[in-house]
Enzyme design. Structure first.
Site, PDB file in Angstrom:
ATOM      1  N   ARG A 241       1.156  -1.320   0.307  1.00  0.00           N
ATOM      2  CA  ARG A 241       0.040  -0.189   0.170  1.00  0.00           C
ATOM      3  C   ARG A 241       1.021   1.440  -0.039  1.00  0.00           C
ATOM      4  NH1 ARG A 241      -3.764  -2.649  -1.173  1.00  0.00           N
ATOM      5  NH2 ARG A 241      -5.735  -2.505  -0.611  1.00  0.00           N
ATOM      6  N   GLU A 270      -1.867   7.784  -4.058  1.00  0.00           N
ATOM      7  CA  GLU A 270      -2.706   7.385  -5.200  1.00  0.00           C
ATOM      8  C   GLU A 270      -4.483   7.781  -6.074  1.00  0.00           C
ATOM      9  OE1 GLU A 270      -1.100   3.615  -4.447  1.00  0.00           O
ATOM     10  OE2 GLU A 270      -3.729   3.050  -5.547  1.00  0.00           O
ATOM     11  N   HIS A 288      -0.983   0.459  -9.536  1.00  0.00           N
ATOM     12  CA  HIS A 288      -1.772  -0.530  -8.900  1.00  0.00           C
ATOM     13  C   HIS A 288      -2.911  -1.665  -9.429  1.00  0.00           C
ATOM     14  CE1 HIS A 288      -3.999  -0.430  -5.014  1.00  0.00           C
ATOM     15  NE2 HIS A 288      -3.546  -1.540  -4.969  1.00  0.00           N
TER      16      HIS A 288
HETATM   17  C1  GLV Z   1      -5.082  -5.163  -4.208  1.00  0.00           C
HETATM   18  O1  GLV Z   1      -4.702  -4.337  -3.322  1.00  0.00           O
HETATM   19  C2  GLV Z   1      -5.870  -5.977  -3.082  1.00  0.00           C
HETATM   20  O2  GLV Z   1      -5.817  -5.306  -1.611  1.00  0.00           O
HETATM   21  O3  GLV Z   1      -6.740  -6.344  -3.342  1.00  0.00           O
END
Ligand code: GLV
Length: 333
Positions: A241, A270, A288
Site C-alpha cells: 500500500r 494514489e 496498482h
Molecule cells: C489490492 O491492492 C488489494 O488489496 O486487493
C-alpha cells in the site's frame, strides 16, 4: 412492491457480476464509473442495505453514521485500509474483503516487479524507445543479480509466502523475512524462509519486497533511516500500500544512489504519484495492478458478490473481516 434488499455497486465492475447481484437485489450501479466524493457516496448509499466497494471508497464513521440502513460492505480487495473498522464495529455493520483468490497472481506480479527493477527493464526500454541505443557496451544497464541473492520480505502473510516460495524454489534465493509474528516452523520450512529482525532484514536484503498491510503502525515503515540502512546495491519493491513507504524519502534515496532501484505498484495519495518519483530513472512505476489478471479480478468480484448474497440472504458472510457475534446489525434493530 419488492422486498429485496437494496445494494449499491459503487464502481463499475464486470457485467456478469452485476447480472448475478441483480438476481438477488435491487441494484444501483455506478455504470459510468463516475468519481464520487464523500458527500456523493453518502447520498448514493442512502436507503441501501449493502454496498460493493473497491479499495478506492473510504467507508468511515461519517459514512456509516449517515447511512443507518447499511448492513454490509463488501470490498473487492484483500486490503481494507479504506474501511475504518472501529466505525464498522460501532455501527454493527459487517465488512468483508477478498482474501485468498489473488494470492498467486499478486505474488507473480511482485516477482515480476522485482525482476524488472533489478534488471532495469523499464529504464532500458525507455532508453531504446528514445532512440539512444547506438551500440553494445559491456556495462550498459548492468543490474543486480536475482538468482542466488538474498530476498527480504517485510510482511509474511499469504502473498509474502508466495513470493518467498518463488524466490527460494524458482531462483535459488536465500529468503529472509520479518513479520509482526513469526511463522510456525512448518510454514517457514515450506517457504524456505528464515525469520530475522527488521534491522537485519534491511541490512541483509539484496531485494526487499513489502507485502504488509497498511495501518497507522506501518505508516512510513520505510523512510529515510530505513533506506539508509539498506545496501547501496539493494532494490526495494512495494506491492502493499502507498504510505508504507515515504515516497519523498525514497525519491531522494534513489536520486542519491543510496539504494540501486525501486519498483512501485502503490503510492501515497494514489492515483497521484510524487512528482520526484516521475523524474528519477531508477524506479519502475505501475498503476496498482498487482492483482490485475482477468481470472483474478473475476474471482475477486465473485467473492465480493458472494459475500453480499450470503450476508443479506443468510446472515453470514463468506470472508468477514469483523465478527458481529452477539451484536445486531443496525439494519435489524
Ligand atoms: C489490492 O491492492 C488489494 O488489496 O486487493
Amino acid at each position: 412492491m419488492s422486498e429485496r434488499p437494496r445494494v449499491l455497486v459503487a464502481r463499475q465492475v464486470f457485467p456478469e457480476t452485476v447480472e448475478r447481484l441483480s438476481q438477488h437485489f435491487e441494484l444501483s450501479v455506478n455504470t459510468h464509473d463516475e468519481a464520487w466524493d464523500k458527500a456523493e457516496l453518502i447520498r448514493r448509499l442512502q436507503g441501501h442495505q449493502g454496498a460493493f466497494t473497491t479499495g478506492s471508497e473510504r467507508i468511515d464513521e461519517e459514512v456509516l453514521a449517515a447511512c443507518p440502513e447499511l448492513k454490509v460492505v463488501a470490498n473487492m480487495a484483500v486490503g481494507y485500509n479504506n474501511f475504518d473498522m472501529d466505525a464498522f464495529d460501532r455501527h454493527g455493520v459487517q465488512a468483508t474483503n477478498a482474501p485468498g483468490v489473488l494470492t498467486d497472481t499478486t505474488a507473480d506480479f511482485g516477482f515480476a516487479l522485482l525482476m524488472a527493477t533489478a534488471r532495469r527493464i523499464a529504464e532500458s526500454e525507455h532508453f531504446l524507445r528514445r532512440g539512444e541505443w547506438q551500440r553494445w557496451r559491456y556495462d550498459m544497464f548492468v543490474g543486480g543479480e536475482v538468482h542466488g541473492s538474498t530476498l527480504g520480505i517485510l510482511g509474511m502473510g499469504r502473498i509474502g509466502q508466495g513470493i518467498a516460495r518463488r524466490g527460494a524454489f524458482g531462483f535459488g534465493m536465500n529468503v529472509i523475512y520479518h513479520n509482526r509474528s513469526r511463522l510456525d516452523a512448518q510454514t517457514e520450512a515450506e517457504c524456505r524462509a528464515q525469520y530475522v529482525s527488521k534491522d537485519e532484514l534491511l541490512r541483509s536484503a539484496d531485494h526487499l519486497v513489502l507485502v504488509l498491510p497498511y495501518s497507522p503502525e506501518s505508516h512510513h515503515a520505510i523512510g529515510a533511516a530505513e533506506l539508509a540502512a539498506m545496501k547501496p546495491t539493494a532494490t526495494l519493491v512495494n506491492i502493499a500500500r502507498g504510505g508504507i513507504v515515504d515516497d519523498a524519502a525514497l525519491a531522494a534515496a534513489l536520486r542519491a544512489g543510496r539504494i540501486a532501484a525501486a519498483g512501485l505498484d502503490v503510492f501515497e495519495g494514489e492515483p497521484r504519484v510524487h512528482p520526484d518519483l516521475l523524474t528519477v530513472p531508477n524506479v519502475v512505476l505501475t498503476p496498482h495492478i498487482a492483482s490485475a489478471t482477468v481470472g483474478t479480478r473475476r474471482a475477486m468480484a465473485d467473492l465480493a458478490a458472494d459475500n453480499l448474497i450470503a450476508f443479506l440472504t443468510q446472515g453470514q458472510a463468506v470472508t468477514p473481516i469483523n465478527r458481529l457475534v452477539g451484536r445486531q446489525s443496525h439494519g435489524d434493530e
